[in-house]
Write a protein that holds these residues in place. Structure first.
Motif, PDB file in Angstrom:
ATOM      1  N   GLU A  44       0.786  -0.966  -0.004  1.00  0.00           N
ATOM      2  CA  GLU A  44       0.077  -0.002   0.094  1.00  0.00           C
ATOM      3  C   GLU A  44       0.645   1.406   0.180  1.00  0.00           C
ATOM      4  O   GLU A  44       1.948   1.418   0.611  1.00  0.00           O
ATOM      5  CB  GLU A  44      -1.509   0.480   1.213  1.00  0.00           C
ATOM      6  CG  GLU A  44      -2.127   1.156   0.998  1.00  0.00           C
ATOM      7  CD  GLU A  44      -2.723   1.004   2.777  1.00  0.00           C
ATOM      8  OE1 GLU A  44      -3.844   1.965   2.529  1.00  0.00           O
ATOM      9  OE2 GLU A  44      -2.147   0.116   3.585  1.00  0.00           O
ATOM     10  N   LEU A  46       0.480   4.686   1.462  1.00  0.00           N
ATOM     11  CA  LEU A  46      -0.461   5.846   2.558  1.00  0.00           C
ATOM     12  C   LEU A  46       0.568   7.052   2.192  1.00  0.00           C
ATOM     13  O   LEU A  46       1.919   7.289   2.310  1.00  0.00           O
ATOM     14  CB  LEU A  46      -0.155   5.405   3.823  1.00  0.00           C
ATOM     15  CG  LEU A  46      -0.784   6.129   5.084  1.00  0.00           C
ATOM     16  CD1 LEU A  46      -2.247   5.814   4.851  1.00  0.00           C
ATOM     17  CD2 LEU A  46      -0.812   5.847   6.493  1.00  0.00           C
ATOM     18  N   ALA A 215      -1.939   8.233  -3.388  1.00  0.00           N
ATOM     19  CA  ALA A 215      -2.744   7.735  -2.145  1.00  0.00           C
ATOM     20  C   ALA A 215      -3.247   6.517  -3.587  1.00  0.00           C
ATOM     21  O   ALA A 215      -4.242   6.789  -3.598  1.00  0.00           O
ATOM     22  CB  ALA A 215      -2.691   8.850  -1.291  1.00  0.00           C
ATOM     23  N   ASN A 216      -3.026   5.380  -2.097  1.00  0.00           N
ATOM     24  CA  ASN A 216      -4.106   4.381  -1.789  1.00  0.00           C
ATOM     25  C   ASN A 216      -4.976   4.736  -0.566  1.00  0.00           C
ATOM     26  O   ASN A 216      -6.431   4.691  -1.046  1.00  0.00           O
ATOM     27  CB  ASN A 216      -3.338   2.986  -1.431  1.00  0.00           C
ATOM     28  CG  ASN A 216      -2.543   2.639  -3.507  1.00  0.00           C
ATOM     29  OD1 ASN A 216      -1.256   1.862  -3.129  1.00  0.00           O
ATOM     30  ND2 ASN A 216      -3.683   2.027  -4.257  1.00  0.00           N
ATOM     31  N   ARG A 217      -4.507   5.589   0.396  1.00  0.00           N
ATOM     32  CA  ARG A 217      -5.069   5.880   1.718  1.00  0.00           C
ATOM     33  C   ARG A 217      -4.602   7.263   1.461  1.00  0.00           C
ATOM     34  O   ARG A 217      -3.592   7.243   1.029  1.00  0.00           O
ATOM     35  CB  ARG A 217      -5.341   5.079   1.786  1.00  0.00           C
ATOM     36  CG  ARG A 217      -6.260   3.872   2.185  1.00  0.00           C
ATOM     37  CD  ARG A 217      -6.641   3.089   3.852  1.00  0.00           C
ATOM     38  NE  ARG A 217      -5.341   2.317   4.099  1.00  0.00           N
ATOM     39  CZ  ARG A 217      -4.663   2.650   5.232  1.00  0.00           C
ATOM     40  NH1 ARG A 217      -6.254   2.453   6.570  1.00  0.00           N
ATOM     41  NH2 ARG A 217      -4.066   2.124   5.850  1.00  0.00           N
ATOM     42  N   ALA A 219      -3.597   9.790   4.724  1.00  0.00           N
ATOM     43  CA  ALA A 219      -3.956  10.240   6.472  1.00  0.00           C
ATOM     44  C   ALA A 219      -3.972  11.800   6.481  1.00  0.00           C
ATOM     45  O   ALA A 219      -2.792  12.285   5.762  1.00  0.00           O
ATOM     46  CB  ALA A 219      -2.960   9.649   7.703  1.00  0.00           C
ATOM     47  N   ILE A 229      -8.358   8.908   8.271  1.00  0.00           N
ATOM     48  CA  ILE A 229      -7.884   8.707   7.810  1.00  0.00           C
ATOM     49  C   ILE A 229      -8.641   7.806   6.373  1.00  0.00           C
ATOM     50  O   ILE A 229      -9.663   7.367   7.003  1.00  0.00           O
ATOM     51  CB  ILE A 229      -6.424   7.590   8.059  1.00  0.00           C
ATOM     52  CG1 ILE A 229      -5.878   6.383   7.753  1.00  0.00           C
ATOM     53  CG2 ILE A 229      -7.382   6.285   9.023  1.00  0.00           C
ATOM     54  CD1 ILE A 229      -4.700   6.104   8.101  1.00  0.00           C
ATOM     55  N   GLY A 230      -8.131   7.259   5.290  1.00  0.00           N
ATOM     56  CA  GLY A 230      -9.528   6.845   4.101  1.00  0.00           C
ATOM     57  C   GLY A 230      -9.093   7.268   2.785  1.00  0.00           C
ATOM     58  O   GLY A 230      -8.144   7.959   2.604  1.00  0.00           O
ATOM     59  N   LYS A 231      -9.914   6.185   2.243  1.00  0.00           N
ATOM     60  CA  LYS A 231      -9.460   6.599   0.768  1.00  0.00           C
ATOM     61  C   LYS A 231      -9.357   8.234  -0.024  1.00  0.00           C
ATOM     62  O   LYS A 231     -10.318   8.975   0.691  1.00  0.00           O
ATOM     63  CB  LYS A 231     -10.284   6.093  -0.486  1.00  0.00           C
ATOM     64  CG  LYS A 231     -10.193   4.093  -0.173  1.00  0.00           C
ATOM     65  CD  LYS A 231     -11.782   3.512  -0.928  1.00  0.00           C
ATOM     66  CE  LYS A 231     -11.627   1.743  -0.346  1.00  0.00           C
ATOM     67  NZ  LYS A 231     -12.657   1.409  -1.326  1.00  0.00           N
ATOM     68  N   ASP A 234     -12.723   9.810  -0.134  1.00  0.00           N
ATOM     69  CA  ASP A 234     -13.563   9.659   1.413  1.00  0.00           C
ATOM     70  C   ASP A 234     -13.373  11.174   1.876  1.00  0.00           C
ATOM     71  O   ASP A 234     -13.993  11.681   2.228  1.00  0.00           O
ATOM     72  CB  ASP A 234     -13.237   8.786   2.027  1.00  0.00           C
ATOM     73  CG  ASP A 234     -14.293   7.544   1.625  1.00  0.00           C
ATOM     74  OD1 ASP A 234     -14.908   7.859   0.660  1.00  0.00           O
ATOM     75  OD2 ASP A 234     -13.402   6.563   1.712  1.00  0.00           O
TER      76      ASP A 234
END
Length: 373
Positions: A44, A46, A215-217, A219, A229-231, A234
């Motif tokens: 991932e 982040l 990013a995949n996610r 923060a 923290i999220g996609k 979002d």
């Protein structure tokens, strides 16, 4: 178990005091991180996003072992790494200022981490050659850092990190010293390499475009805590707090009161001043409840005449201000006392003949409205 687990990390720095304060037993403390917890899955990417001084770089320094945390634990690939020195953590940090050795050429800079690990010479030669070719640096392998461009220096720093085959790769605002065109190129290179090597990566930046592109996610850190923290979709379109909405430049953050719920239509209606705004139905909203809602400027369409549209929100207003916003223009439109901001291209601005005082219709779907909890 997650590949990387950050559990309750806190860090406070003591700031210097003068002699009188010290004799009086006074201490000045600056709590930088406050019980930070999150997890990162293998492979991932982040992105940690936050303003200057929020604790982003401190967190990276703790993860790679350059400074100790005051409390909390770090787990990498199922192993607690709290007490491991930096060279035993299998974590590499790519710094903002490149941190290349000026007296070593490109190849030797890249090989340095392998030499300190006492890797066999023939393995070092092969790995360095491979990474030089992978990052298009082979032709500059004998050059010193002072002769390289900013983009080349950043690729050398990336190659030096990759060649030791880390389990976790950290980036501390790696593109902030590069010009716009080079930044785009290096960003694409970082993303390509991260995917190709399936590298678990934490990337720190204050640039929202970088966050969305990489990013995949995401923060968001604020005052030493993770705010959300999220996609990316979002974070940018469903912020959980007013700070996140404001930090991600939602801009249209309006205070209102729930006027009506229409579950059969999938709608709720909020009144902001004297302006009624349709939002997606939410069973948790109560009539007369005070709420804050958000509409991103890029989700708003403008029209010179009242349009025929399926959009639920068609509001009439007058342009009160026009300002540059990168390659676009930002319009602030007064809708019956409620300021609404939207973005428009230069061509549209000229074709519509928009100027301060122009009458316009502001159009946006109910689905573009987000209630901040």
């Amino acid at each position: 178990m997650a590949f990387l687990k950050i559990e309750g990390i806190s860090k406070t720095f003591r700031e210097p005091v003068n002699l009188r304060e010290r004799l009086c037993g006074l201490k000045r403390e600056n709590p930088v991180l406050r019980e930070i917890s999150f997890e990162v899955e293998k492979g991932e990417l982040l992105v940690i996003l936050g303003s200057t001084g929020c604790g982003k770089s401190t967190l990276l320094n703790i993860i790679c072992g350059l400074i100790p945390q005051d409390s909390g634990h770090l787990y990498l690939d199922g192993e607690c790494i709290d007490n491991l020195p930096p060279n035993k953590r299998e974590v590499c940090l790519v710094f903002q200022d490149f941190s290349l050795f000026p007296h070593l050429n490109v190849a030797d800079n890249i090989a340095y981490g392998l030499l300190t690990r006492k890797i066999k010479k023939e393995i070092i030669v092969e790995r360095v050659k491979e990474i030089l070719k992978k990052l298009d640096l082979y032709q500059v392998r004998y050059r010193k850092p002072e002769t390289l461009s900013g983009g080349e220096k950043q690729r050398v720093a990336l190659a030096r990190a990759l060649v030791v085959q880390p389990k976790l790769l950290l980036f501390d605002e790696p593109l902030s010293n590069l010009d716009v065109n080079v930044r785009k190129s290096v960003r694409s290179e970082i993303l390509r390499i991260q995917k190709e090597y399936d590298l678990t990566t934490i990337y720190v930046t204050h640039d929202q475009y970088e966050a969305r592109a990489l990013a995949n996610r995401v923060a968001i850190i604020h005052e030493g805590k993770i705010e959300q923290i999220g996609k990316p979709e979002d974070i940018f379109y469903k912020p959980e707090t007013e700070f996140v909405a404001s930090f991600t430049e939602a801009e249209n953050i309006l205070e209102g009161r729930v006027l009506e719920n229409r579950p059969h239509e999938g709608l709720s209606e909020v009144i902001v001043g004297d302006v009624r705004i349709s939002t997606p139905f939410d069973s948790n909203l109560q009539i007369n409840q005070e709420v804050k809602l958000m509409v991103r400027p890029e989700d708003i369409i403008i029209a010179k005449t009242k349009p025929v549209t399926s959009a639920r929100n068609v509001l009439e207003g007058k342009v009160s201000n026009i300002s540059h916003h990168g390659s676009l223009f930002k319009l602030e439109i007064n809708v019956n006392g409620v300021p609404v901001k939207c973005l428009i291209s230069r061509i549209s601005l000229e074709e519509f003949g928009i100027s301060q005082g122009s009458n316009l219709y502001v159009v946006f779907k109910s689905s573009a409205v987000h209630i901040i909890k």
